[in-house]
Scaffold this motif. Structure first.
Motif, PDB file in Angstrom:
ATOM      1  N   ILE A   5      40.361  42.656  41.425  1.00 52.54           N
ATOM      2  CA  ILE A   5      41.578  41.937  41.798  1.00 52.54           C
ATOM      3  C   ILE A   5      41.900  42.296  43.232  1.00 52.54           C
ATOM      4  CG2 ILE A   5      44.017  41.576  41.317  1.00 52.54           C
ATOM      5  CD1 ILE A   5      43.359  42.532  38.438  1.00 52.54           C
ATOM      6  N   ILE A   6      41.856  41.300  44.091  1.00 56.58           N
ATOM      7  CA  ILE A   6      42.116  41.544  45.500  1.00 56.58           C
ATOM      8  C   ILE A   6      43.330  40.733  45.920  1.00 56.58           C
ATOM      9  CG2 ILE A   6      39.701  42.015  46.004  1.00 56.58           C
ATOM     10  CD1 ILE A   6      39.459  39.200  47.009  1.00 56.58           C
ATOM     11  N   PRO A   7      43.969  41.112  47.018  1.00 58.64           N
ATOM     12  CA  PRO A   7      45.155  40.369  47.432  1.00 58.64           C
ATOM     13  C   PRO A   7      44.833  38.890  47.688  1.00 58.64           C
ATOM     14  CG  PRO A   7      45.089  42.489  48.529  1.00 58.64           C
ATOM     15  CD  PRO A   7      43.772  42.334  47.825  1.00 58.64           C
ATOM     16  N   ALA A  14      40.020  37.869  40.470  1.00 59.77           N
ATOM     17  CA  ALA A  14      41.364  37.314  40.484  1.00 59.77           C
ATOM     18  C   ALA A  14      42.051  37.786  41.750  1.00 59.77           C
ATOM     19  CB  ALA A  14      42.129  37.762  39.254  1.00 59.77           C
ATOM     20  N   SER A  15      43.117  37.111  42.129  1.00 55.44           N
ATOM     21  CA  SER A  15      43.835  37.518  43.332  1.00 55.44           C
ATOM     22  C   SER A  15      45.305  37.710  43.019  1.00 55.44           C
ATOM     23  CB  SER A  15      43.650  36.479  44.437  1.00 55.44           C
ATOM     24  OG  SER A  15      44.114  35.230  43.992  1.00 55.44           O
ATOM     25  N   SER A  16      45.933  38.562  43.797  1.00 54.24           N
ATOM     26  CA  SER A  16      47.318  38.939  43.509  1.00 54.24           C
ATOM     27  C   SER A  16      48.316  38.416  44.531  1.00 54.24           C
ATOM     28  CB  SER A  16      47.425  40.463  43.497  1.00 54.24           C
ATOM     29  OG  SER A  16      47.209  40.952  44.820  1.00 54.24           O
ATOM     30  N   ALA A  17      47.820  37.870  45.625  1.00 55.58           N
ATOM     31  CA  ALA A  17      48.714  37.418  46.701  1.00 55.58           C
ATOM     32  C   ALA A  17      49.646  38.542  47.138  1.00 55.58           C
ATOM     33  CB  ALA A  17      49.499  36.175  46.269  1.00 55.58           C
ATOM     34  N   TYR A  18      49.190  39.778  47.071  1.00 57.88           N
ATOM     35  CA  TYR A  18      49.982  40.948  47.460  1.00 57.88           C
ATOM     36  C   TYR A  18      51.223  41.127  46.590  1.00 57.88           C
ATOM     37  CZ  TYR A  18      47.195  41.292  51.760  1.00 57.88           C
ATOM     38  OH  TYR A  18      46.178  41.422  52.664  1.00 57.88           O
ATOM     39  N   GLN A  19      51.238  40.535  45.408  1.00 53.69           N
ATOM     40  CA  GLN A  19      52.407  40.674  44.548  1.00 53.69           C
ATOM     41  C   GLN A  19      52.098  41.484  43.293  1.00 53.69           C
ATOM     42  OE1 GLN A  19      54.653  37.058  43.982  1.00 53.69           O
ATOM     43  NE2 GLN A  19      53.734  36.178  45.823  1.00 53.69           N
ATOM     44  N   ALA A  46      41.611  41.330  29.107  1.00 55.22           N
ATOM     45  CA  ALA A  46      41.505  40.453  27.936  1.00 55.22           C
ATOM     46  C   ALA A  46      40.173  39.708  27.926  1.00 55.22           C
ATOM     47  CB  ALA A  46      42.652  39.448  27.917  1.00 55.22           C
ATOM     48  N   ARG A  47      39.615  39.477  29.111  1.00 60.81           N
ATOM     49  CA  ARG A  47      38.320  38.799  29.183  1.00 60.81           C
ATOM     50  C   ARG A  47      37.172  39.785  29.011  1.00 60.81           C
ATOM     51  NH1 ARG A  47      41.643  35.650  29.420  1.00 60.81           N
ATOM     52  NH2 ARG A  47      41.738  33.562  30.318  1.00 60.81           N
ATOM     53  N   GLY A  48      37.527  41.013  28.728  1.00 58.07           N
ATOM     54  CA  GLY A  48      36.487  41.978  28.412  1.00 58.07           C
ATOM     55  C   GLY A  48      35.857  42.697  29.575  1.00 58.07           C
ATOM     56  N   ALA A  49      36.556  42.781  30.705  1.00 55.44           N
ATOM     57  CA  ALA A  49      35.978  43.512  31.831  1.00 55.44           C
ATOM     58  C   ALA A  49      35.646  44.943  31.407  1.00 55.44           C
ATOM     59  CB  ALA A  49      36.955  43.520  33.002  1.00 55.44           C
ATOM     60  N   ASP A  50      34.434  45.384  31.703  1.00 53.06           N
ATOM     61  CA  ASP A  50      34.029  46.744  31.345  1.00 53.06           C
ATOM     62  C   ASP A  50      34.634  47.766  32.298  1.00 53.06           C
ATOM     63  OD1 ASP A  50      32.447  45.903  29.240  1.00 53.06           O
ATOM     64  OD2 ASP A  50      30.629  45.775  30.446  1.00 53.06           O
ATOM     65  N   GLY A  51      35.055  47.302  33.476  1.00 53.75           N
ATOM     66  CA  GLY A  51      35.661  48.187  34.472  1.00 53.75           C
ATOM     67  C   GLY A  51      36.412  47.323  35.460  1.00 53.75           C
ATOM     68  N   LEU A  52      37.273  47.968  36.260  1.00 56.33           N
ATOM     69  CA  LEU A  52      38.124  47.192  37.167  1.00 56.33           C
ATOM     70  C   LEU A  52      38.148  47.784  38.575  1.00 56.33           C
ATOM     71  CD1 LEU A  52      39.445  44.856  35.750  1.00 56.33           C
ATOM     72  CD2 LEU A  52      41.563  46.155  35.598  1.00 56.33           C
ATOM     73  N   LEU A  53      38.062  46.902  39.550  1.00 52.37           N
ATOM     74  CA  LEU A  53      38.219  47.311  40.945  1.00 52.37           C
ATOM     75  C   LEU A  53      39.569  46.812  41.429  1.00 52.37           C
ATOM     76  CD1 LEU A  53      36.781  48.365  43.647  1.00 52.37           C
ATOM     77  CD2 LEU A  53      36.553  45.933  44.161  1.00 52.37           C
ATOM     78  N   LEU A  54      40.376  47.736  41.955  1.00 46.69           N
ATOM     79  CA  LEU A  54      41.668  47.334  42.498  1.00 46.69           C
ATOM     80  C   LEU A  54      41.734  47.770  43.957  1.00 46.69           C
ATOM     81  CD1 LEU A  54      43.951  48.404  39.514  1.00 46.69           C
ATOM     82  CD2 LEU A  54      42.993  46.137  39.999  1.00 46.69           C
ATOM     83  N   ILE A  55      42.608  47.149  44.708  1.00 42.67           N
ATOM     84  CA  ILE A  55      42.758  47.506  46.114  1.00 42.67           C
ATOM     85  C   ILE A  55      43.983  48.397  46.276  1.00 42.67           C
ATOM     86  CG2 ILE A  55      43.004  46.610  48.458  1.00 42.67           C
ATOM     87  CD1 ILE A  55      40.396  45.816  47.013  1.00 42.67           C
ATOM     88  N   GLY A  56      43.766  49.574  46.834  1.00 42.47           N
ATOM     89  CA  GLY A  56      44.884  50.488  47.029  1.00 42.47           C
ATOM     90  C   GLY A  56      45.254  51.191  45.729  1.00 42.47           C
ATOM     91  N   GLN A  57      46.218  52.090  45.837  1.00 48.87           N
ATOM     92  CA  GLN A  57      46.564  52.908  44.680  1.00 48.87           C
ATOM     93  C   GLN A  57      48.015  52.787  44.259  1.00 48.87           C
ATOM     94  OE1 GLN A  57      44.212  56.243  43.426  1.00 48.87           O
ATOM     95  NE2 GLN A  57      45.227  57.184  45.172  1.00 48.87           N
ATOM     96  N   ASP A  58      48.805  52.185  45.118  1.00 51.95           N
ATOM     97  CA  ASP A  58      50.242  52.188  44.911  1.00 51.95           C
ATOM     98  C   ASP A  58      50.678  51.159  43.875  1.00 51.95           C
ATOM     99  OD1 ASP A  58      52.933  52.556  45.230  1.00 51.95           O
ATOM    100  OD2 ASP A  58      53.073  51.320  47.032  1.00 51.95           O
ATOM    101  N   ARG A  59      50.766  51.597  42.635  1.00 55.18           N
ATOM    102  CA  ARG A  59      51.261  50.666  41.604  1.00 55.18           C
ATOM    103  C   ARG A  59      51.963  51.414  40.480  1.00 55.18           C
ATOM    104  NH1 ARG A  59      45.959  50.057  42.251  1.00 55.18           N
ATOM    105  NH2 ARG A  59      46.225  47.996  43.120  1.00 55.18           N
TER     106      ARG A  59
END
Lengths: 342, 342
Positions: free
Chosen positions: B71-73, B101-106, B119-132
């Motif tokens: 998930i990228i911005p 998928a994209s988050s539009a920085y939101q 829910a689509r069964g991703a075995d792992g996830l890449l996210l941008i940044g850590q602040d959440r």
DNA sequence: CTGAAAGCGCTTACAG
DNA sequence: CTGAAAGCGCTTACAG
């Protein structure tokens, strides 16, 4: 996946809400078929348990993944990045998720990726262009996976398309160039092998030459991969000819920006010494100096419409209708009007 | 999916080969456990029937999808497009497919997308940044979906990271700017709310101010979304101050290109009248005139390493190790050395 | 080495 | 409107 023993199932929700699993399933998939009171109770249980449907089970039972695959040449070219972004947003709005792969403009890799996405259960596939081995389409048809070709528009083909007429657009641009008095035209094209968009753009230029009684075979054409550096190199080789062109038409904006750099390196002024045109109208075209004359392609609109058309095919199991978008000329400073006397 | 009635199942293969489904399954997944004679017979049946395992059933029984989510911005910024492309290539090399998928920085959209990909069964996830929101990490942990944060590097955090130190990099750039004699510094930052990369870059500039005994609170900072146009507007508002800055440091190259445009519109020369710096070193930074001083980020390497680290987490079920990459200064024409006497 | 059978967690006719 | 139950097509202990 990796479900923990602790992850709640439909059964847990059903038990907690005091209903059957069928009812829980209905609440989630067709809520209008469950009376409000029951639905509320069920939804509360869903909330409390933090239930999320198990993907594999759902896919298996429903035979749908709500996943759409897209295979594009590369995400690094802004034209695909932008279109893909819009495609993904439109997919999301309708509850679908995007599976992405890239082909690096190589048919073999694309075929491999098509199989990979189908094996991952893509409900439908977006491909760029139409020019590929018929066996690919047979394969997809045998598995009844709907396919849509984008970035091209071809009425009456076997597959539906959502895009614009590359040939006609380049023809219009070339007509403008000719109207401006240019006769010595050179072209830097992307690799046309296996890339119908590139091939059509070349054909469009030839069409315009014919239209004006000019000899299309006289046009020097260099084919090179879409990279800025390649544009610069090709440009210099075109300009090194005994009678260099007065305008260099490029297969896309990336090559045009490269040509511009090539001109600068040679000490040539654009458009005073030589004109340059591009194609696509990516942001780059308006950032460089001079701004590049190009063909505007509605990338975002194309991505959005492609998503909608493809989902319709998937959900209604319809054959799918082609959508033609309009690409328009953007005449900017990089193209000189030779008739204009200062 | 959309399996045709005609698509063969494991059962068909078993019947055709005169064995049980268990044996067919073994031939496919751990062939060494089946005696050669039987195996050959089975494989022949597989061939003849053109059998391909059913995705949903396999996922359900094996609890793995060989799919990784990212998930990228936005894909429209070249920095993510390039990194994502490399990420996808590395995934493919190891037999995985990318779900995007994209988050539009939101943050809200990001959370929604995280759930959708899980829910689509991703075995792992890449996210941008850590602040959440920590709840996001709890959610993922409860489902034991490994997560990796990229585009940042933070040793000793809860999640592994693959990236560089945004704060230290901006601090180094600011130090260079100060060494060049600049004292009146202005900044155009991306929105820092929910974007730790942006926030760290601002902190880096403040660090450098402190390091040099300058008052960080004197630095005018405008926050605005990463769009060229916004950069132009912010630049003009900074320059309209009674004592305008001698250098405008931007949170990324997109804003810097906007600032450059803003300067041109105001009739200011860069770097003669005012200097501009960027961050990321996307292609744009070298295409504009003057070329932009920036921080080079190894996007492709980051994408590739992130893929490898994440797959290791998925396959080895390891906690995952952080990888620090080096971002380096790229000093170019847009930054003037005020000490240099012509 | 191979088979019978349970089980994975849903969806969906079919009844009621 | 709701429930009981079959079935989706695999994998995998457990026997033999």
């Amino acid at each position: 996946m990796n479900n923990q023993p602790s992850v709640p199932t439909l059964d847990d929700v059903a038990r907690s809400a005091g209903v059957s699993t069928a009812t829980v399933s209905r609440c989630l998939n067709s809520p209008e078929r469950v009376v409000e009171k029951t639905r509320k109770r069920v939804m509360r249980a869903v909330e409390e348990l933090g239930y999320t449907p198990n993907f594999g089970a759902r896919v298996m039972a429903a035979k749908r993944t709500f996943t759409i695959g897209a295979i594009i040449p590369t995400m690094e070219n802004a034209i695909f990045a932008r279109g893909l972004q819009a495609f993904q947003e439109a997919l999301h709005a309708r509850g679908y998720t995007l599976l992405v792969a890239s082909s690096a403009y190589q048919p073999k890799i694309e075929e491999e990726q098509i199989k990979a996405l189908v094996a991952r259960g893509a409900d439908g596939l977006l491909l760029i262009g139409q020019d590929r081995d018929p066996a690919v389409y047979d394969y997809l048809r045998a598995r009844s996976v709907p396919v849509l070709s984008a970035w091209v528009y071809m009425a009456g083909g076997d597959q539906p398309t959502v895009g614009f007429d590359n040939r006609r657009s380049m023809r219009a641009l070339a007509q403008q160039v000719i109207d401006f008095g240019h006769r010595r035209i050179g072209m830097i094209s992307g690799i046309t092998q296996g890339n119908d968009r590139a091939a059509e753009r070349v054909a469009g230029l030839r069409d315009a030459m014919h239209d004006n009684g000019l000899d299309a075979d006289q046009v020097p054409i260099i084919e090179t991969p879409y990279e800025i550096e390649n544009g610069a190199v090709a440009f210099q080789s075109l300009m090194d000819a005994p009678s260099p062109p007065s305008v260099v038409m490029c297969g896309n904006d990336v090559l045009a920006v490269g040509a511009l750099r090539g001109a600068r390196e040679m000490g040539l002024s654009v458009p005073e010494d030589v004109s340059i045109t591009g194609f696509d109208d990516i942001e780059l075209a308006r950032i460089v100096t001079p701004q590049i004359t190009t063909v505007h392609v509605p990338h975002r609109e194309m991505g959005r419409k492609a998503a909608e058309a493809l989902i319709d095919m998937v959900e209604k199991r319809s054959a799918g209708a082609s959508v033609e978008l309009t690409a328009s000329l953007q005449i900017r400073d990089s193209l000189k009007d030779l008739r204009a006397k200062p």
